[in-house]
Structure formats: structure tokens, C-alpha cells
Design a protein around this motif. Structure first.
Motif, mmCIF file in Angstrom:
data_model
loop_
_atom_site.group_PDB
_atom_site.id
_atom_site.type_symbol
_atom_site.label_atom_id
_atom_site.label_comp_id
_atom_site.label_asym_id
_atom_site.label_seq_id
_atom_site.Cartn_x
_atom_site.Cartn_y
_atom_site.Cartn_z
ATOM 1 N N PHE A 26 0.826 -1.204 0.000
ATOM 2 C CA PHE A 26 0.000 0.000 0.000
ATOM 3 C C PHE A 26 0.864 1.260 0.000
ATOM 4 O O PHE A 26 0.568 2.225 -0.704
ATOM 5 N N ILE A 27 1.946 1.231 0.754
ATOM 6 C CA ILE A 27 2.872 2.363 0.760
ATOM 7 C C ILE A 27 3.456 2.558 -0.636
ATOM 8 O O ILE A 27 3.502 3.681 -1.147
ATOM 9 N N ASP A 28 3.878 1.467 -1.252
ATOM 10 C CA ASP A 28 4.451 1.544 -2.604
ATOM 11 C C ASP A 28 3.440 2.075 -3.610
ATOM 12 O O ASP A 28 3.789 2.882 -4.480
ATOM 13 N N ALA A 29 2.197 1.631 -3.505
ATOM 14 C CA ALA A 29 1.159 2.087 -4.438
ATOM 15 C C ALA A 29 0.918 3.582 -4.301
ATOM 16 O O ALA A 29 0.791 4.297 -5.303
ATOM 17 N N ILE A 30 0.871 4.059 -3.068
ATOM 18 C CA ILE A 30 0.668 5.502 -2.845
ATOM 19 C C ILE A 30 1.867 6.276 -3.371
ATOM 20 O O ILE A 30 1.714 7.290 -4.066
ATOM 21 N N ASN A 31 3.071 5.801 -3.059
ATOM 22 C CA ASN A 31 4.282 6.473 -3.552
ATOM 23 C C ASN A 31 4.332 6.505 -5.077
ATOM 24 O O ASN A 31 4.710 7.514 -5.667
ATOM 25 N N THR A 32 3.957 5.413 -5.716
ATOM 26 C CA THR A 32 3.935 5.373 -7.179
ATOM 27 C C THR A 32 2.939 6.394 -7.719
ATOM 28 O O THR A 32 3.238 7.129 -8.668
ATOM 29 N N ILE A 51 -2.258 9.677 3.660
ATOM 30 C CA ILE A 51 -1.212 10.556 4.212
ATOM 31 C C ILE A 51 -0.664 9.971 5.510
ATOM 32 O O ILE A 51 0.553 9.958 5.741
ATOM 33 N N THR A 52 -1.544 9.465 6.345
ATOM 34 C CA THR A 52 -1.109 8.874 7.616
ATOM 35 C C THR A 52 -0.220 7.667 7.366
ATOM 36 O O THR A 52 0.806 7.495 8.042
ATOM 37 N N LEU A 53 -0.574 6.849 6.386
ATOM 38 C CA LEU A 53 0.258 5.682 6.079
ATOM 39 C C LEU A 53 1.630 6.104 5.570
ATOM 40 O O LEU A 53 2.649 5.514 5.951
ATOM 41 N N LEU A 54 1.684 7.147 4.747
ATOM 42 C CA LEU A 54 2.991 7.652 4.312
ATOM 43 C C LEU A 54 3.780 8.180 5.506
ATOM 44 O O LEU A 54 4.988 7.943 5.613
#
Length: 155
Positions: A26-32, A51-54
Motif C-alpha cells: 500500500f505504501i508503494d502504491a501511494i508512492n507510485t 497521508i497517515t500511512l505515508l
């Protein structure tokens, strides 16, 4: 809103690998989706959970690698400590008084000396390490219960 997508097969594979891999998908997907860099512009296009997960990912990476001093030194102090995330950290006793001194550009030797000059961070670093697995379990469970808040799952 930015469209964040993850393939169902990627989620299933990550589940098999364990909770850290599950969270990382999920972090990777948001970053991508944001082009690898959180900015004011793309932050406004993410929801609070994303945003909280990042924020968690930055906190986790920096503290696990070099503690809170490294987190602040690398410029994440304001993002972590001056947002709602900050309430929890302030309850741990970390105050703004450190950020200016730690964020100064210094040599590697000066940076390493910060660990000796600010031993009070040792307790915070240790508490993070002790609780990290439990916190990751809680984050993974939250993501699992609220997947649609983080990504659109594709077949």
C-alpha cells in the motif's frame, strides 16, 4: 483525488509474505501514484488515511535505521511532529526544541555526535523498537479493514 491502484494478486502475494510486505504494498502504491515524492500539491489529493500511512512509513524507516534524531535530521520532523501525528509524539515527551539544532546541516561526525548530546532520544528509539511489531500488526489490520480508503483493487 489521485487514483491509487493495486493488483489483487500483489495484495495476495504480500499477505503470504507477511504483515510488513502487506503494509508495504500500500505504501508503494501511494508512492507510485504521487511520483515518489510527497509534495503540498499531491498531499492535497490524498485522503487522511493515505497521508497517515505515508507518515508511518517515513517514521518507521527513519527510526528503524537511525532513530528519531535521524528522522528529524533528514527533514521529516515537521511532517511528523507538526501534524495530528504530533499529538502522540508530544505525549511521549518529544518537543519542538530539538528540531532546529538537529536539522542544521552538519558534517557526518557532527551528526553522529548528536546521539551522544541527546541521549534522551535513546528511550524513545527503544520504545519504538519494542512496540514496532505490535504497531505494524495494528496498521495491517486497519488497512485490511479499510482497503478502499487506501487503494482501488484491480483484478
Amino acid at each position: 483525488m489521485i487514483d491509487v491502484r493495486v493488483k489483487d494478486n500483489d495484495i495476495r502475494k504480500a499477505v503470504e509474505e507477511g504483515m510488513d510486505s502487506f503494509i508495504q504494498v500500500f505504501i508503494d502504491a501511494i508512492n507510485t501514484a504521487i511520483g515518489g515524492q510527497l509534495t503540498q500539491d499531491n498531499m492535497a489529493q490524498l485522503n487522511a488515511d493515505q497521508i497517515t500511512l505515508l507518515g508511518w512509513s517515513y517514521l518507521h524507516r527513519e527510526v528503524m535505521e537511525g532513530g528519531y534524531i535521524q528522522l528529524i535530521y533528514n527533514g521529516y520532523g515537521a511532517f511528523i511532529f507538526k501534524n495530528p501525528f504530533a499529538v502522540a509524539m508530544r505525549n511521549w515527551g518529544i518537543r519542538d526544541k530539538y528540531h532546529e539544532e538537529i536539522e542544521k546541516v552538519v558534517s557526518d561526525d557532527d551528526f553522529m555526535a548528536l546521539y551522544e548530546q541527546m541521549p534522551e532520544f535513546d528511550e524513545f528509539d527503544d520504545e519504538f523498537i519494542v512496540n514496532e511489531e505490535h504497531w505494524c500488526e495494528m496498521i495491517a489490520a486497519y488497512i485490511d479493514d479499510h482497503i478502499d480508503n487506501f487503494v482501488k483493487v484491480e483484478q
